[in-house]
Design a protein around this motif. Structure first.
Motif, short mmCIF file in Angstrom:
data_model
loop_
_atom_site.label_atom_id
_atom_site.label_comp_id
_atom_site.label_asym_id
_atom_site.label_seq_id
_atom_site.Cartn_x
_atom_site.Cartn_y
_atom_site.Cartn_z
N VAL A 97 0.85 -1.19 0.00
CA VAL A 97 0.00 0.00 0.00
C VAL A 97 0.89 1.24 0.00
O VAL A 97 2.02 1.21 0.48
N VAL A 98 0.37 2.31 -0.58
CA VAL A 98 1.14 3.55 -0.66
C VAL A 98 0.80 4.41 0.54
O VAL A 98 -0.36 4.57 0.88
N LEU A 99 1.82 4.95 1.20
CA LEU A 99 1.55 5.72 2.41
C LEU A 99 0.99 7.09 2.09
O LEU A 99 1.22 7.67 1.02
N ASP A 100 0.21 7.65 3.05
CA ASP A 100 -0.39 8.96 2.87
C ASP A 100 0.43 10.06 3.54
O ASP A 100 0.17 11.23 3.36
N GLY A 101 1.37 9.68 4.37
CA GLY A 101 2.19 10.68 5.03
C GLY A 101 3.34 10.00 5.75
O GLY A 101 3.31 8.79 5.98
N GLY A 102 4.37 10.77 6.08
CA GLY A 102 5.52 10.20 6.77
C GLY A 102 6.59 9.75 5.79
O GLY A 102 6.50 10.01 4.58
N GLN A 103 7.58 9.08 6.32
CA GLN A 103 8.74 8.77 5.50
C GLN A 103 9.31 7.40 5.83
O GLN A 103 9.30 6.97 6.99
N LEU A 104 9.79 6.74 4.80
CA LEU A 104 10.53 5.49 4.97
C LEU A 104 12.00 5.78 4.67
O LEU A 104 12.31 6.41 3.66
N LEU A 105 12.89 5.34 5.55
CA LEU A 105 14.31 5.53 5.32
C LEU A 105 14.98 4.18 5.19
O LEU A 105 14.88 3.35 6.08
N LEU A 106 15.68 3.97 4.08
CA LEU A 106 16.46 2.75 3.92
C LEU A 106 17.92 3.18 3.88
O LEU A 106 18.31 3.99 3.04
N ASN A 107 18.70 2.66 4.81
CA ASN A 107 20.09 3.10 4.96
C ASN A 107 20.18 4.62 5.04
O ASN A 107 21.01 5.26 4.38
N ASP A 108 19.27 5.23 5.80
CA ASP A 108 19.21 6.66 6.05
C ASP A 108 18.85 7.50 4.83
O ASP A 108 18.91 8.73 4.89
N LYS A 109 18.51 6.86 3.74
CA LYS A 109 18.07 7.64 2.57
C LYS A 109 16.57 7.44 2.38
O LYS A 109 16.07 6.32 2.49
N PRO A 110 15.83 8.54 2.13
CA PRO A 110 14.38 8.39 1.94
C PRO A 110 14.08 7.53 0.71
O PRO A 110 14.74 7.69 -0.33
N VAL A 111 13.14 6.62 0.84
CA VAL A 111 12.74 5.79 -0.29
C VAL A 111 11.23 5.80 -0.42
O VAL A 111 10.52 6.06 0.55
N GLN A 112 10.76 5.52 -1.63
CA GLN A 112 9.33 5.37 -1.85
C GLN A 112 9.11 4.16 -2.72
O GLN A 112 9.73 4.02 -3.77
N PHE A 113 8.23 3.26 -2.25
CA PHE A 113 7.96 2.07 -3.04
C PHE A 113 6.58 2.20 -3.66
O PHE A 113 5.58 2.34 -2.97
#
Lengths: 505, 322
Positions: A54-70
């Motif tokens: 599912v696609v998020l509506d707010g906030g952030q995902l960090l992978l290895n401290d870099k923001p990512v979007q799936f």
């Protein structure tokens, strides 16, 4: 190789429903993070966000401290994030090998699939759980022929087949036996050593304390606590999961066990077994509102369906001092039972038909030949009025109603037959707060009239607020029976999770 | 605000009127001659009766949902028409027995369809198509390719002629109106009818509300067969002759008539009034193509394409089942 994954203030809404308001977690290489929460706390949503389902509506995902979007699960996979689902994502009619390598089939020249490599790699994967299979597993076995635990293993193998960095195990142990769980945990240890990060979503406290290094607790869509597992006890976690202040503002009559015990028994069940239920026995007396609790999918639904004659069962059922064994809902209905099923649209309503036809569906036979329409309409209007059903007219389709009013139609069609025993499967799911209040009043009123109600709810607050007695189901069995002072939020949650704190088990 | 909606049967009637008015503009149409126009309209409705009655069974099985359809209807019409022809053999006294046999044989074929669909879980399409082959084979076996018989004078009198010398309404049309009333009562005023709509909409809900889904479904197919048998009886009463390809041309137009009449092809919603209107539309289209003096082969192609277009157009209505 080091990897770290963080979720920061994740928000996810489904339509008007907020599933996740502020989801946070951190996990790093060589760690197992337990993600914990009660029903509907947002655990599954958070894992789906991390995995790109599912696609998020707010906030952030960090992978290895870099923001990512799936944007899709495929995108998350390419970044090395893999999930093992509790509801299996396997294609039943394909073989184990085909399922594992689906969309990633190794090829040789001309784009032809290289069967030999597939077979070799699949055998390697299958050997990870060597010795725990009941059947002989080969890469060519069709998934549909496997028992549930082995399907779950294939699901796990599929998730690890492309060597991910982050592995999410969403209730992956639910259908495994103890040997298989042991093997999985050994594998988790090797993954930890290999520097992978693991998120372990589970309801089983014992497993959490065995395997996890850290925990994150969700409650009503908020992350309410996280830390090291070694610093907490089971009861600390249970307390975190419970929202102390929100117990329903609904007063029930004080429970008088002696008066109740003098009333005649309405339903007596002895050692009822189905594919899911492993021997359930209990009694309900006339005028009682008996709650069924526990996590979702522990056999509550099957119990209600079996009593109503919709699924086959073994065991003895006595209803109003008569031994009964219903093989079709029609028989149960004639004896005075009624079932409000769990999935309103799929099981409770004729969506495109009128409100009138929905209300009268079980009762047409009473209206003769040709059907006495005037009588049926006035009867339906009477029930609609007593339920305060908000509608434009009886001829309007049910699809024109709101969720709460549609549920009133499902209940109304049974009230037209004035049943003796009502079986309710999570009747307030997806119903607005106002209508919920009306239901509570209705249920109490029905009990006062001498009707008996068997009430499953996924909302613990409701059980606490309404029921005199709650049976908590776990793994197809009645785990505990909570009465009077024993019936409180803490005992209910503990029993649901299978935690035993001194009481009977 | 309430949206302005035309119910499908009304839309079909409007379509029929428009088509009929257009047909007058054709070079060899009725032009400005009102008397000819009226007699032509009457004739079209009279012809629509046979398609309409045969489409009644189709309406029932399509409402029963879950891909319900009866592809054996064409061959059942042929079989029951031949049986009527043979049994009556010109005797007025044998008309009622022949009618009962036609209905009973149709019901039996439908009953077997229903058993196969419910107990053997064969899809309705495959089951009834296979049954169509069986029935056609049975016709050939029974008659060895030649049939001797005759319809009775009373059949021609009641079905093909006007009701009375001074009332130019064909008897068949009166029969059809009574039949329509029967179908309306069956669907809207019986428990069976209500349950039929229920199993067409959602069989899980229906079962959990105490409906016997299996026997309602079998009943729908058996009843559909009986109604088609009645259709065969009427058809032979009109044509007066029988041949092996008598019923088949009715099959596809009957399905199209049900769709045009607003019955959802996915089941659970529809009416026989709609099917009646649909039958008139379909008969008009056929007669229009004849009036245009197309060759037989071209006409078949155009008719086939029109039916496909109509069914795809009406079949697109969304099913609300989830």
């Amino acid at each position: 190789m080091n990897v770290s994954l963080s979720a920061r203030n994740i928000v996810k809404r489904y339509g008007g429903v907020v599933a996740l308001s502020d989801g946070n977690l951190d996990v790093q290489s060589g760690e197992v993070l337990a993600l914990i929460g009660a029903n509907g706390s947002g655990k599954s949503t958070l894992s789906k966000v991390i995995n790109g389902v599912v696609v998020l509506d707010g906030g952030q995902l960090l992978l290895n401290d870099k923001p990512v979007q799936f944007s899709s699960p495929q995108a998350a996979k390419e970044m090395g994030i893999s999930i093992v689902f509790q509801e299996l994502s396997l294609i039943p009619l394909m073989t184990i090998a085909d399922n594992i390598w689906l969309t990633r089939e190794p090829t040789k020249g001309l784009g032809l699939v290289d069967r030999k490599i597939i077979e070799k790699k699949t055998l390697e994967l299958l050997s990870l759980f060597e010795g725990t299979y009941e059947t002989v597993l080969s890469p060519d076995t069709v998934v549909a022929d496997l028992p549930p635990d082995e399907k779950q293993i294939v699901e796990i193998l599929k998730a690890i087949s492309f060597d991910p960095e982050v592995i999410i195990l969403d209730e992956a142990t639910a259908s495994l036996d103890s040997r298989q769980v042991q093997r999985l945990f050994e594998l988790v240890e090797t993954w930890k050593k290999a520097g992978k990060a693991i998120i372990f979503v589970s309801h089983r406290m014992e497993e959490i304390f065995r395997i996890a290094d850290k925990y994150t607790v969700l409650r009503n869509g908020f992350t309410v606590g996280s830390g090291e597992i070694k610093d907490v006890t089971e009861n600390d976690l249970v307390k975190l999961m419970i929202d102390k202040e929100s117990v329903l503002d609904f007063t029930r009559d004080t429970y008088d066990e002696e008066t109740m015990n003098q009333k005649p028994v309405c339903l007596e069940v002895n050692d009822l077994k189905t594919e899911v239920l492993a021997g359930v026995s209990f009694k309900v007396r006339e005028g009682e509102l008996l709650g069924l609790g526990g996590l979702q999918g522990q056999g509550q639904r099957e119990l209600l369906l079996a009593l109503f004659g919709d699924i086959p069962f073994k065991g003895e059922v006595r209803f109003l001092d008569e031994s009964v064994h219903f093989r079709h809902p029609r028989q149960a209905m004639k004896k005075g039972l009624a079932l409000v099923p769990g999935d309103r649209n799929r099981e409770g309503l004729l969506y495109i038909r009128s409100i009138l036809e929905n209300l009268l569906l079980p009762s047409w036979r009473k209206y003769g030949l040709p059907l006495k329409m005037k009588k049926s309409i006035s009867d339906a209007n009477q029930v609609a009025a007593s339920l305060n059903l908000k509608m434009a007219g009886l001829q309007e389709p049910v699809s024109s109603l709101s969720g709460g009013n549609a549920q009133k139609v499902v209940i109304g069609k049974w009230l037209m037959r004035s049943p003796q025993l009502l079986l309710l499967d999570d009747p307030t799911k997806g119903v607005d707060v106002g209508t919920k209040g009306e239901f509570y009043t209705l249920l109490t009123k029905l009990c006062a009239e001498g009707k008996t109600i068997l009430f499953y709810s996924s909302d613990d607050e409701e059980l606490l607020g309404l029921c005199d007695r709650v049976l908590v189901l776990h793994d197809g069995k009645i785990r505990s029976e909570l009465i009077g002072d024993d019936l409180n939020k803490e005992s209910l949650v503990s029993a649901s999770l299978g935690v035993t704190n001194g009481g009977e088990s | 605000m309430k949206k302005f909606r035309i119910s499908p049967p009304v839309a079909a009637i409007i379509l029929a009127v428009v088509l009929f008015l257009l047909s007058g503009l054709l070079p060899n149409g009725y032009g400005s001659d009102v008397d000819v126009a009226i007699s032509q309209a009457t004739n079209i409705v009279r012809l629509a009766v046979f398609l309409g009655v045969i489409a009644a069974g189709q309406t029932l099985v399509i409402i029963s949902g879950y891909e319900g359809i009866d592809l054996s209807a064409g061959s059942v019409v042929t079989l029951t028409a031949i049986l009527t022809y043979v049994i009556v053999s010109g005797e007025n006294a044998m008309v009622i027995p022949a009618l009962l046999v036609a209905i009973a044989v149709g019901a039996l074929v439908g009953f077997i369809n229903g058993l196969g669909i419910t107990f053997l879980k064969i899809s309705p399409l495959v089951m009834t198509l296979g049954m169509s082959g069986v029935v056609t084979g049975a016709i050939i076996v029974i008659n060895h390719g030649n049939v001797s018989g005759k319809i009775a004078p009373i059949m021609t009198r009641v079905i093909a002629r006007p009701v009375a010398p001074n009332i130019p309404i064909p008897g068949a049309v009166v029969i059809w109106l009574l039949f329509g009333l029967f179908m309306w009562a069956l669907l809207e005023r019986t428990t069976f009818g209500k349950n039929l709509f229920a199993i067409g909409t959602n069989r899980v809900t229906a079962k959990l509300s105490g409906v016997n889904v299996t026997w309602t479904n079998i009943g729908a197919y058996a009843l559909a067969g009986a109604l088609t048998g009645f259709g065969g009886f009427l058809v032979v009463g009109n044509t007066g002759v029988v041949f092996i390809a008598l019923g088949q041309p009715f099959l596809f137009p009957a399905i199209a008539a049900v769709a045009v009449g607003g019955t959802l092809l996915s089941g659970g919603k529809g009416s026989y009034w709609g099917t009646m209107a649909g039958a008139i539309v379909l008969t008009l289209i056929t007669s229009l193509l004849t009036t245009m003096q197309m060759g037989e082969s071209v006409r078949r192609m155009v008719l086939g394409a029109t039916l496909l277009a109509l069914i795809s157009l009406y079949g697109r209505q969304k099913s609300f089942r989830q």
